[in-house]
Design a protein around this motif. Structure first.
Motif, mmCIF file in Angstrom:
data_model
loop_
_atom_site.group_PDB
_atom_site.id
_atom_site.type_symbol
_atom_site.label_atom_id
_atom_site.label_comp_id
_atom_site.label_asym_id
_atom_site.label_seq_id
_atom_site.Cartn_x
_atom_site.Cartn_y
_atom_site.Cartn_z
ATOM 1 N N PRO A 94 46.414 -35.770 -32.043
ATOM 2 C CA PRO A 94 46.824 -34.473 -32.609
ATOM 3 C C PRO A 94 45.716 -33.430 -32.623
ATOM 4 O O PRO A 94 45.997 -32.242 -32.546
ATOM 5 N N ASP A 95 44.452 -33.844 -32.721
ATOM 6 C CA ASP A 95 43.410 -32.816 -32.792
ATOM 7 C C ASP A 95 42.834 -32.447 -31.427
ATOM 8 O O ASP A 95 41.847 -31.730 -31.324
ATOM 9 N N ARG A 96 43.503 -32.925 -30.360
ATOM 10 C CA ARG A 96 43.065 -32.541 -29.010
ATOM 11 C C ARG A 96 43.241 -31.031 -28.779
ATOM 12 O O ARG A 96 42.408 -30.392 -28.141
ATOM 13 N N ALA A 97 44.331 -30.481 -29.280
ATOM 14 C CA ALA A 97 44.620 -29.062 -29.033
ATOM 15 C C ALA A 97 43.503 -28.183 -29.595
ATOM 16 O O ALA A 97 42.949 -27.335 -28.888
ATOM 17 N N GLY A 98 43.166 -28.415 -30.868
ATOM 18 C CA GLY A 98 42.107 -27.619 -31.486
ATOM 19 C C GLY A 98 40.784 -27.786 -30.758
ATOM 20 O O GLY A 98 40.046 -26.818 -30.530
ATOM 21 N N PHE A 99 40.490 -29.020 -30.382
ATOM 22 C CA PHE A 99 39.252 -29.258 -29.640
ATOM 23 C C PHE A 99 39.227 -28.460 -28.338
ATOM 24 O O PHE A 99 38.250 -27.779 -28.014
ATOM 25 N N LEU A 100 40.301 -28.547 -27.563
ATOM 26 C CA LEU A 100 40.330 -27.900 -26.240
ATOM 27 C C LEU A 100 40.173 -26.385 -26.345
ATOM 28 O O LEU A 100 39.462 -25.767 -25.557
ATOM 29 N N ILE A 101 40.862 -25.790 -27.326
ATOM 30 C CA ILE A 101 40.766 -24.339 -27.508
ATOM 31 C C ILE A 101 39.311 -23.920 -27.598
ATOM 32 O O ILE A 101 38.841 -23.041 -26.885
ATOM 33 N N TRP A 102 38.593 -24.567 -28.524
ATOM 34 C CA TRP A 102 37.235 -24.087 -28.823
ATOM 35 C C TRP A 102 36.233 -24.564 -27.797
ATOM 36 O O TRP A 102 35.223 -23.898 -27.549
ATOM 37 N N PHE A 103 36.497 -25.689 -27.175
ATOM 38 C CA PHE A 103 35.642 -26.140 -26.073
ATOM 39 C C PHE A 103 35.702 -25.112 -24.941
ATOM 40 O O PHE A 103 34.678 -24.688 -24.391
ATOM 41 N N ILE A 104 36.911 -24.686 -24.614
ATOM 42 C CA ILE A 104 37.064 -23.724 -23.520
ATOM 43 C C ILE A 104 36.605 -22.332 -23.959
ATOM 44 O O ILE A 104 36.063 -21.572 -23.166
ATOM 45 N N PHE A 105 36.751 -22.026 -25.221
ATOM 46 C CA PHE A 105 36.184 -20.786 -25.754
ATOM 47 C C PHE A 105 34.662 -20.758 -25.540
ATOM 48 O O PHE A 105 34.091 -19.754 -25.100
ATOM 49 N N VAL A 106 34.030 -21.882 -25.813
ATOM 50 C CA VAL A 106 32.568 -21.934 -25.646
ATOM 51 C C VAL A 106 32.187 -21.744 -24.178
ATOM 52 O O VAL A 106 31.275 -20.968 -23.855
ATOM 53 N N THR A 107 32.892 -22.399 -23.278
ATOM 54 C CA THR A 107 32.496 -22.300 -21.872
ATOM 55 C C THR A 107 32.912 -20.959 -21.255
ATOM 56 O O THR A 107 32.211 -20.437 -20.397
ATOM 57 N N ASN A 108 34.023 -20.393 -21.694
ATOM 58 C CA ASN A 108 34.487 -19.134 -21.080
ATOM 59 C C ASN A 108 33.927 -17.889 -21.744
ATOM 60 O O ASN A 108 33.893 -16.832 -21.110
ATOM 61 N N GLN A 109 33.556 -17.976 -23.008
ATOM 62 C CA GLN A 109 33.101 -16.774 -23.721
ATOM 63 C C GLN A 109 31.621 -16.858 -24.087
ATOM 64 O O GLN A 109 30.840 -16.001 -23.713
ATOM 65 N N LEU A 110 31.247 -17.894 -24.858
ATOM 66 C CA LEU A 110 29.856 -17.956 -25.327
ATOM 67 C C LEU A 110 28.864 -18.178 -24.187
ATOM 68 O O LEU A 110 27.809 -17.553 -24.149
#
Lengths: 221, 224
Positions: free
Chosen positions: B86-102
Protein backbone atom coordinates in the motif's frame (compact mmCIF):
# COMPACT_ATOMS: atom_id res chain seq x y z
CA UNK A 1 -12.26 3.19 -8.77
CA UNK A 2 -9.72 5.72 -9.97
CA UNK A 3 -10.32 9.46 -10.44
CA UNK A 4 -8.11 11.24 -12.98
CA UNK A 5 -7.68 14.99 -12.59
CA UNK A 6 -6.83 16.25 -16.04
CA UNK A 7 -6.65 19.07 -18.50
CA UNK A 8 -7.32 18.57 -22.20
CA UNK A 9 -4.13 17.65 -24.08
CA UNK A 10 -2.01 17.78 -20.95
CA UNK A 11 0.44 15.10 -19.69
CA UNK A 12 -2.71 13.55 -18.28
CA UNK A 13 -3.28 12.16 -21.81
CA UNK A 14 -0.67 9.41 -21.30
CA UNK A 15 -2.37 8.41 -18.05
CA UNK A 16 -5.80 8.37 -19.71
CA UNK A 17 -4.61 6.15 -22.57
CA UNK A 18 -2.93 3.84 -20.05
CA UNK A 19 -6.15 3.57 -18.02
CA UNK A 20 -8.10 2.85 -21.21
CA UNK A 21 -5.58 0.21 -22.28
CA UNK A 22 -5.73 -1.49 -18.87
CA UNK A 23 -9.51 -1.53 -19.16
CA UNK A 24 -9.97 -0.45 -15.57
CA UNK A 25 -12.93 1.71 -14.56
CA UNK A 26 -12.17 5.34 -13.78
CA UNK A 27 -13.84 8.70 -13.64
CA UNK A 28 -12.26 11.95 -14.72
CA UNK A 29 -12.45 15.53 -13.56
CA UNK A 30 -11.49 18.47 -15.73
CA UNK A 31 -9.33 21.14 -14.11
CA UNK A 32 -10.32 24.51 -15.49
CA UNK A 33 -7.17 26.45 -16.30
CA UNK A 34 -8.85 29.83 -16.67
CA UNK A 35 -10.48 29.44 -13.27
CA UNK A 36 -7.09 28.49 -11.82
CA UNK A 37 -8.49 25.29 -10.39
CA UNK A 38 -5.07 23.66 -10.06
CA UNK A 39 -4.28 26.39 -7.53
CA UNK A 40 -7.52 25.94 -5.57
CA UNK A 41 -7.37 24.84 -1.95
CA UNK A 42 -9.19 21.60 -2.77
CA UNK A 43 -6.70 20.61 -5.47
CA UNK A 44 -3.71 21.76 -3.40
CA UNK A 45 -4.88 19.47 -0.63
CA UNK A 46 -4.58 16.64 -3.13
CA UNK A 47 -1.44 17.88 -4.87
CA UNK A 48 0.54 20.40 -2.82
CA UNK A 49 2.43 21.84 -5.80
CA UNK A 50 -0.53 22.12 -8.17
CA UNK A 51 0.94 19.60 -10.63
CA UNK A 52 -1.27 17.94 -13.26
CA UNK A 53 -2.10 15.11 -13.68
CA UNK A 54 -3.09 13.58 -10.37
CA UNK A 55 -4.71 10.17 -10.01
CA UNK A 56 -6.76 9.33 -6.95
CA UNK A 57 -6.35 5.66 -6.08
CA UNK A 58 -7.32 3.33 -3.23
CA UNK A 59 -3.72 3.87 -1.98
CA UNK A 60 -4.09 7.67 -2.02
CA UNK A 61 -3.53 10.33 -4.66
CA UNK A 62 -0.54 9.95 -7.00
CA UNK A 63 1.13 12.68 -9.01
CA UNK A 64 4.14 13.02 -11.33
CA UNK A 65 3.26 11.46 -14.68
CA UNK A 66 6.06 8.92 -14.51
CA UNK A 67 5.06 7.83 -11.00
CA UNK A 68 1.44 7.33 -12.04
CA UNK A 69 2.38 5.34 -15.15
CA UNK A 70 4.84 3.11 -13.31
CA UNK A 71 2.46 2.52 -10.43
CA UNK A 72 -0.39 1.56 -12.79
CA UNK A 73 1.83 -0.84 -14.76
CA UNK A 74 3.07 -2.54 -11.60
CA UNK A 75 -0.35 -2.60 -9.96
CA UNK A 76 -2.02 -4.25 -12.96
CA UNK A 77 0.95 -6.32 -14.13
CA UNK A 78 0.76 -4.98 -17.68
CA UNK A 79 2.30 -2.45 -20.08
CA UNK A 80 5.83 -2.81 -18.67
CA UNK A 81 8.16 -5.67 -17.72
CA UNK A 82 7.30 -6.81 -14.19
CA UNK A 83 9.86 -6.16 -11.43
CA UNK A 84 11.30 -9.67 -11.65
CA UNK A 85 11.45 -9.84 -15.47
CA UNK A 86 14.90 -9.94 -17.09
CA UNK A 87 14.16 -6.90 -19.25
CA UNK A 88 13.07 -4.79 -16.28
CA UNK A 89 16.58 -3.24 -16.08
CA UNK A 90 16.58 -2.09 -19.71
CA UNK A 91 13.03 -0.84 -19.43
CA UNK A 92 13.75 1.18 -16.26
CA UNK A 93 16.86 2.70 -17.83
CA UNK A 94 14.97 4.06 -20.82
CA UNK A 95 11.80 4.94 -18.92
CA UNK A 96 13.78 7.15 -16.57
CA UNK A 97 15.82 8.45 -19.47
CA UNK A 98 12.60 9.60 -21.16
CA UNK A 99 11.23 11.25 -18.04
CA UNK A 100 14.54 12.85 -17.00
CA UNK A 101 15.84 14.01 -20.37
CA UNK A 102 13.32 13.94 -23.21
CA UNK A 103 10.31 15.26 -21.27
CA UNK A 104 12.05 18.37 -19.83
CA UNK A 105 13.87 19.07 -23.12
CA UNK A 106 10.53 19.07 -24.96
CA UNK A 107 9.03 21.45 -22.40
CA UNK A 108 12.05 23.75 -22.72
CA UNK A 109 11.76 23.79 -26.51
CA UNK A 110 8.05 24.60 -26.44
CA UNK A 111 7.83 26.96 -23.47
CA UNK A 112 11.15 28.83 -23.19
CA UNK A 113 9.33 31.78 -21.63
CA UNK A 114 8.73 29.63 -18.56
CA UNK A 115 12.26 28.32 -18.21
CA UNK A 116 14.84 30.56 -19.93
CA UNK A 117 15.15 33.17 -17.19
CA UNK A 118 14.61 36.19 -19.47
CA UNK A 119 13.25 36.96 -22.96
CA UNK A 120 16.73 37.93 -24.14
CA UNK A 121 18.02 34.50 -23.23
CA UNK A 122 15.33 32.57 -25.07
CA UNK A 123 17.03 32.08 -28.48
CA UNK A 124 20.17 30.57 -26.97
CA UNK A 125 18.09 28.59 -24.49
CA UNK A 126 15.94 27.10 -27.24
CA UNK A 127 18.99 26.20 -29.34
CA UNK A 128 20.46 24.24 -26.43
CA UNK A 129 17.13 22.60 -25.63
CA UNK A 130 16.64 21.57 -29.28
CA UNK A 131 20.07 19.95 -29.24
CA UNK A 132 19.26 18.08 -26.03
CA UNK A 133 15.89 16.93 -27.38
CA UNK A 134 17.47 15.73 -30.63
CA UNK A 135 20.13 13.80 -28.72
CA UNK A 136 17.48 12.14 -26.57
CA UNK A 137 15.27 11.37 -29.58
CA UNK A 138 18.12 9.80 -31.53
CA UNK A 139 19.05 7.52 -28.62
CA UNK A 140 15.44 6.47 -28.09
CA UNK A 141 15.04 5.93 -31.83
CA UNK A 142 18.03 3.60 -31.78
CA UNK A 143 16.46 1.70 -28.89
CA UNK A 144 13.05 1.54 -30.59
CA UNK A 145 14.62 0.23 -33.82
CA UNK A 146 15.36 -3.04 -31.98
CA UNK A 147 11.62 -3.31 -31.20
CA UNK A 148 11.74 -4.25 -27.51
CA UNK A 149 8.33 -5.24 -26.18
CA UNK A 150 8.35 -2.14 -23.94
CA UNK A 151 8.82 0.33 -26.84
CA UNK A 152 7.12 -1.22 -29.83
CA UNK A 153 4.50 -0.32 -32.45
CA UNK A 154 2.68 -3.63 -31.92
CA UNK A 155 2.59 -3.90 -28.15
CA UNK A 156 1.24 -1.20 -25.90
CA UNK A 157 3.53 -0.02 -23.11
CA UNK A 158 3.69 2.91 -20.74
CA UNK A 159 6.99 3.98 -22.31
CA UNK A 160 5.48 3.80 -25.80
CA UNK A 161 2.51 5.94 -24.81
CA UNK A 162 4.71 8.39 -22.93
CA UNK A 163 7.14 8.91 -25.82
CA UNK A 164 4.32 9.07 -28.39
CA UNK A 165 2.66 11.82 -26.36
CA UNK A 166 5.91 13.82 -26.30
CA UNK A 167 6.17 13.38 -30.10
CA UNK A 168 2.63 14.74 -30.33
CA UNK A 169 3.67 17.83 -28.41
CA UNK A 170 6.62 18.43 -30.74
CA UNK A 171 4.15 18.90 -33.61
CA UNK A 172 3.00 22.05 -31.89
CA UNK A 173 4.44 25.42 -32.78
CA UNK A 174 3.33 28.91 -31.95
CA UNK A 175 1.25 30.46 -34.74
CA UNK A 176 3.46 31.75 -37.55
CA UNK A 177 6.59 29.93 -36.40
CA UNK A 178 8.13 26.76 -37.87
CA UNK A 179 8.44 23.48 -35.98
CA UNK A 180 11.51 23.54 -33.77
CA UNK A 181 12.45 19.92 -34.40
CA UNK A 182 12.41 17.89 -37.62
CA UNK A 183 10.99 14.53 -36.57
CA UNK A 184 11.51 12.78 -39.91
CA UNK A 185 14.85 11.13 -38.99
CA UNK A 186 13.22 9.29 -36.10
CA UNK A 187 11.59 6.55 -38.09
CA UNK A 188 11.47 3.89 -35.40
CA UNK A 189 9.80 6.30 -32.98
CA UNK A 190 7.39 7.35 -35.72
CA UNK A 191 6.48 3.68 -36.18
CA UNK A 192 5.78 3.37 -32.45
CA UNK A 193 3.56 6.46 -32.53
CA UNK A 194 1.75 5.30 -35.68
CA UNK A 195 1.16 1.83 -34.27
CA UNK A 196 -0.06 2.98 -30.89
CA UNK A 197 -2.40 5.74 -32.09
CA UNK A 198 -4.60 3.17 -33.86
CA UNK A 199 -5.24 1.21 -30.68
CA UNK A 200 -8.79 1.42 -29.33
CA UNK A 201 -7.41 2.84 -26.06
CA UNK A 202 -5.81 5.77 -27.90
CA UNK A 203 -8.78 6.37 -30.19
CA UNK A 204 -11.07 6.37 -27.18
CA UNK A 205 -8.86 8.91 -25.39
CA UNK A 206 -8.79 11.07 -28.52
CA UNK A 207 -12.58 11.01 -28.61
CA UNK A 208 -12.82 11.72 -24.87
CA UNK A 209 -10.68 14.85 -25.22
CA UNK A 210 -11.75 15.82 -28.77
CA UNK A 211 -8.28 15.44 -30.31
CA UNK A 212 -8.84 13.86 -33.75
CA UNK A 213 -7.84 10.40 -34.95
CA UNK A 214 -4.07 10.66 -35.53
CA UNK A 215 -3.14 12.03 -32.15
CA UNK A 216 0.53 11.09 -32.20
CA UNK A 217 1.71 11.37 -35.81
CA UNK A 218 -0.44 14.17 -37.18
CA UNK A 219 -2.13 16.07 -34.38
CA UNK A 220 -4.56 18.77 -35.28
CA UNK A 221 -3.29 21.92 -33.61
CA UNK B 1 28.72 -8.99 -8.72
CA UNK B 2 28.04 -5.39 -9.60
CA UNK B 3 30.49 -2.88 -11.02
CA UNK B 4 29.76 0.76 -10.26
CA UNK B 5 31.41 3.29 -12.54
CA UNK B 6 31.74 6.59 -10.77
CA UNK B 7 33.75 9.42 -9.27
CA UNK B 8 34.05 10.17 -5.54
CA UNK B 9 31.60 12.89 -4.50
CA UNK B 10 29.82 12.88 -7.86
CA UNK B 11 26.36 11.57 -8.74
CA UNK B 12 27.52 7.98 -8.30
CA UNK B 13 27.61 8.60 -4.53
CA UNK B 14 23.96 7.67 -3.96
CA UNK B 15 24.43 4.34 -5.75
CA UNK B 16 27.62 3.75 -3.78
CA UNK B 17 25.67 4.28 -0.53
CA UNK B 18 22.78 2.07 -1.66
CA UNK B 19 25.14 -0.80 -2.52
CA UNK B 20 26.83 -0.43 0.87
CA UNK B 21 23.48 -0.45 2.69
CA UNK B 22 22.36 -3.53 0.73
CA UNK B 23 25.65 -5.19 1.74
CA UNK B 24 26.05 -6.79 -1.68
CA UNK B 25 29.45 -7.36 -3.26
CA UNK B 26 30.47 -4.74 -5.80
CA UNK B 27 33.50 -3.19 -7.39
CA UNK B 28 33.94 0.58 -7.66
CA UNK B 29 35.56 1.60 -10.94
CA UNK B 30 36.84 5.10 -10.36
CA UNK B 31 36.79 7.17 -13.54
CA UNK B 32 39.21 10.02 -14.15
CA UNK B 33 37.74 12.92 -16.12
CA UNK B 34 41.12 14.45 -16.94
CA UNK B 35 42.44 11.14 -18.24
CA UNK B 36 39.59 10.99 -20.76
CA UNK B 37 37.88 8.01 -19.13
CA UNK B 38 34.43 9.46 -19.89
CA UNK B 39 35.10 9.45 -23.62
CA UNK B 40 36.75 6.03 -23.72
CA UNK B 41 34.93 3.73 -26.18
CA UNK B 42 34.54 1.03 -23.52
CA UNK B 43 32.69 3.46 -21.24
CA UNK B 44 30.63 4.97 -24.06
CA UNK B 45 29.50 1.44 -24.91
CA UNK B 46 27.97 1.25 -21.43
CA UNK B 47 26.49 4.75 -21.55
CA UNK B 48 26.40 6.56 -24.90
CA UNK B 49 26.05 9.87 -23.06
CA UNK B 50 29.27 9.35 -21.13
CA UNK B 51 27.84 10.13 -17.71
CA UNK B 52 28.09 8.53 -14.29
CA UNK B 53 26.70 6.61 -12.55
CA UNK B 54 26.63 3.44 -14.59
CA UNK B 55 26.00 0.11 -12.86
CA UNK B 56 26.91 -3.13 -14.56
CA UNK B 57 24.46 -5.82 -13.45
CA UNK B 58 23.64 -9.43 -14.37
CA UNK B 59 20.81 -7.86 -16.44
CA UNK B 60 23.10 -5.52 -18.36
CA UNK B 61 24.49 -2.05 -17.78
CA UNK B 62 22.05 0.50 -16.34
CA UNK B 63 22.37 4.28 -16.29
CA UNK B 64 20.07 6.99 -14.97
CA UNK B 65 20.38 7.33 -11.19
CA UNK B 66 16.69 6.67 -10.51
CA UNK B 67 16.60 3.61 -12.77
CA UNK B 68 19.60 2.08 -11.00
CA UNK B 69 18.15 2.78 -7.56
CA UNK B 70 14.73 1.35 -8.38
CA UNK B 71 16.31 -1.72 -9.96
CA UNK B 72 18.41 -2.35 -6.84
CA UNK B 73 15.45 -1.95 -4.48
CA UNK B 74 13.33 -4.34 -6.52
CA UNK B 75 16.07 -6.92 -6.96
CA UNK B 76 17.02 -6.99 -3.29
CA UNK B 77 13.65 -6.21 -1.73
CA UNK B 78 15.08 -3.43 0.43
CA UNK B 79 15.27 0.37 0.60
CA UNK B 80 11.75 0.86 -0.80
CA UNK B 81 8.21 -0.42 -0.25
CA UNK B 82 7.78 -3.41 -2.58
CA UNK B 83 5.53 -3.14 -5.66
CA UNK B 84 2.02 -4.15 -4.67
CA UNK B 85 2.27 -2.87 -1.10
CA UNK B 86 0.00 0.00 0.00
CA UNK B 87 2.79 2.51 0.61
CA UNK B 88 4.36 1.97 -2.82
CA UNK B 89 2.29 4.81 -4.31
CA UNK B 90 3.51 7.41 -1.82
CA UNK B 91 7.07 6.21 -2.20
CA UNK B 92 7.00 6.39 -6.01
CA UNK B 93 5.53 9.90 -6.07
CA UNK B 94 8.29 11.39 -3.97
CA UNK B 95 11.07 9.26 -5.39
CA UNK B 96 10.20 10.53 -8.86
CA UNK B 97 9.72 14.04 -7.49
CA UNK B 98 13.29 13.91 -6.22
CA UNK B 99 14.72 12.70 -9.52
CA UNK B 100 12.59 14.94 -11.77
CA UNK B 101 12.54 18.14 -9.71
CA UNK B 102 15.19 18.28 -6.98
CA UNK B 103 18.00 16.62 -8.92
CA UNK B 104 17.86 18.89 -12.02
CA UNK B 105 17.33 21.90 -9.73
CA UNK B 106 20.46 21.05 -7.76
CA UNK B 107 22.41 20.57 -10.99
CA UNK B 108 21.29 23.98 -12.22
CA UNK B 109 22.39 25.60 -8.95
CA UNK B 110 25.84 24.11 -9.53
CA UNK B 111 25.96 24.95 -13.26
CA UNK B 112 23.55 27.87 -13.80
CA UNK B 113 25.32 28.70 -17.07
CA UNK B 114 24.18 25.49 -18.75
CA UNK B 115 20.48 26.10 -19.51
CA UNK B 116 20.77 29.49 -21.18
CA UNK B 117 24.37 30.68 -21.26
CA UNK B 118 26.48 32.84 -18.94
CA UNK B 119 24.57 36.05 -19.67
CA UNK B 120 21.54 34.86 -17.71
CA UNK B 121 23.14 32.53 -15.19
CA UNK B 122 22.42 34.80 -12.24
CA UNK B 123 18.72 35.00 -13.06
CA UNK B 124 18.50 31.27 -13.74
CA UNK B 125 20.22 30.53 -10.44
CA UNK B 126 17.90 32.90 -8.56
CA UNK B 127 14.77 31.28 -9.94
CA UNK B 128 16.12 27.78 -9.39
CA UNK B 129 17.02 28.63 -5.81
CA UNK B 130 13.49 29.86 -5.10
CA UNK B 131 11.90 26.82 -6.74
CA UNK B 132 14.16 24.46 -4.79
CA UNK B 133 13.16 26.13 -1.53
CA UNK B 134 9.47 25.59 -2.33
CA UNK B 135 10.11 21.97 -3.23
CA UNK B 136 12.26 21.31 -0.16
CA UNK B 137 9.56 22.84 2.03
CA UNK B 138 7.02 20.41 0.53
CA UNK B 139 9.34 17.47 1.18
CA UNK B 140 10.08 18.67 4.71
CA UNK B 141 6.36 19.06 5.37
CA UNK B 142 5.83 15.45 4.34
CA UNK B 143 8.70 14.17 6.49
CA UNK B 144 7.47 16.22 9.45
CA UNK B 145 3.75 15.44 9.26
CA UNK B 146 3.33 12.06 7.61
CA UNK B 147 6.78 10.76 8.56
CA UNK B 148 6.98 7.85 6.08
CA UNK B 149 9.74 5.38 6.95
CA UNK B 150 11.43 6.14 3.64
CA UNK B 151 12.17 9.69 4.86
CA UNK B 152 13.21 8.79 8.41
CA UNK B 153 16.50 9.29 10.28
CA UNK B 154 16.84 5.65 11.33
CA UNK B 155 16.01 3.58 8.25
CA UNK B 156 17.53 4.39 4.86
CA UNK B 157 15.66 4.22 1.57
CA UNK B 158 16.39 4.93 -2.08
CA UNK B 159 14.63 8.27 -1.63
CA UNK B 160 16.34 9.38 1.56
CA UNK B 161 19.81 8.46 0.31
CA UNK B 162 19.10 10.38 -2.90
CA UNK B 163 17.95 13.43 -0.90
CA UNK B 164 21.07 13.22 1.28
CA UNK B 165 23.38 13.53 -1.71
CA UNK B 166 21.39 16.49 -3.05
CA UNK B 167 21.43 18.24 0.36
CA UNK B 168 25.21 18.08 0.19
CA UNK B 169 25.26 19.49 -3.34
CA UNK B 170 22.97 22.44 -2.70
CA UNK B 171 24.92 23.44 0.41
CA UNK B 172 28.47 22.97 -0.84
CA UNK B 173 28.58 23.42 -4.58
CA UNK B 174 26.32 26.27 -5.80
CA UNK B 175 28.07 28.53 -8.30
CA UNK B 176 26.62 31.58 -6.56
CA UNK B 177 27.44 31.39 -2.85
CA UNK B 178 24.35 33.37 -1.83
CA UNK B 179 22.21 30.55 -3.27
CA UNK B 180 23.68 27.89 -1.01
CA UNK B 181 20.91 26.10 0.91
CA UNK B 182 21.49 24.66 4.40
CA UNK B 183 19.62 21.58 5.55
CA UNK B 184 19.01 23.29 8.92
CA UNK B 185 16.31 25.35 7.18
CA UNK B 186 14.34 22.10 6.76
CA UNK B 187 14.38 20.51 10.23
CA UNK B 188 12.90 17.11 9.37
CA UNK B 189 15.29 16.70 6.43
CA UNK B 190 18.17 17.85 8.65
CA UNK B 191 17.33 15.23 11.27
CA UNK B 192 17.12 12.60 8.56
CA UNK B 193 20.56 13.59 7.25
CA UNK B 194 22.08 13.60 10.75
CA UNK B 195 20.69 10.19 11.52
CA UNK B 196 21.58 8.45 8.29
CA UNK B 197 25.09 9.86 7.89
CA UNK B 198 26.14 8.13 11.09
CA UNK B 199 25.22 4.65 9.91
CA UNK B 200 28.23 2.40 9.50
CA UNK B 201 27.53 1.63 5.82
CA UNK B 202 27.26 5.34 5.02
CA UNK B 203 30.35 6.24 7.02
CA UNK B 204 32.30 3.52 5.20
CA UNK B 205 31.15 4.86 1.84
CA UNK B 206 32.14 8.40 2.75
CA UNK B 207 35.53 7.24 3.93
CA UNK B 208 36.03 5.36 0.66
CA UNK B 209 35.18 8.58 -1.20
CA UNK B 210 37.59 10.63 0.94
CA UNK B 211 34.89 12.71 2.65
CA UNK B 212 35.05 13.68 6.32
CA UNK B 213 32.66 15.30 8.78
CA UNK B 214 28.87 15.68 8.64
CA UNK B 215 28.78 15.20 4.88
CA UNK B 216 25.02 15.68 4.47
CA UNK B 217 23.60 17.46 7.52
CA UNK B 218 26.27 20.15 7.69
CA UNK B 219 28.81 20.04 4.86
CA UNK B 220 31.08 23.03 4.22
CA UNK B 221 29.65 26.03 2.39
CA UNK B 222 30.65 26.84 -1.17
CA UNK B 223 34.19 27.87 -1.94
CA UNK B 224 34.45 31.66 -2.09
Amino acid sequence: MYLLHYRVDNASLAVRITLNELGVPYRDKLLNREAGEQDSAAYRALQPLGLIPALETPDGPIFETAAILLWLADRHGALAPTPSAPDRAAFLKWFFFATSHLHPAVLHVLYPEKYAGSPAAEPAFVRLAVARANLALSELDRVAAARPAWLSPDQPSILGFYVAMLLRWLHYSKPGTPLQIDLSPYRALHAVAAGLETRPAALKAAAQEGLGSTIFTNPDY
Amino acid sequence: MYTLHGVPDWGSQVIHMALAELAVPFRFNRLDWDAGDFDAPAFRALNPFGRVPVLETPDGAIFETAAILLYLTERHGQLAPAPGTPDRAGFLIWFIFVTNQLHPGAMTLIHPELPGGEAVQEQVSTETHQRLRTQLAALNHLAENEAPWWLSPDRPSATSLYVLMLLRWIKSFPAIAAHSIASQDYPALHRMASGLENRSAIRATLTAEGIEGPAFSNPPGPAP
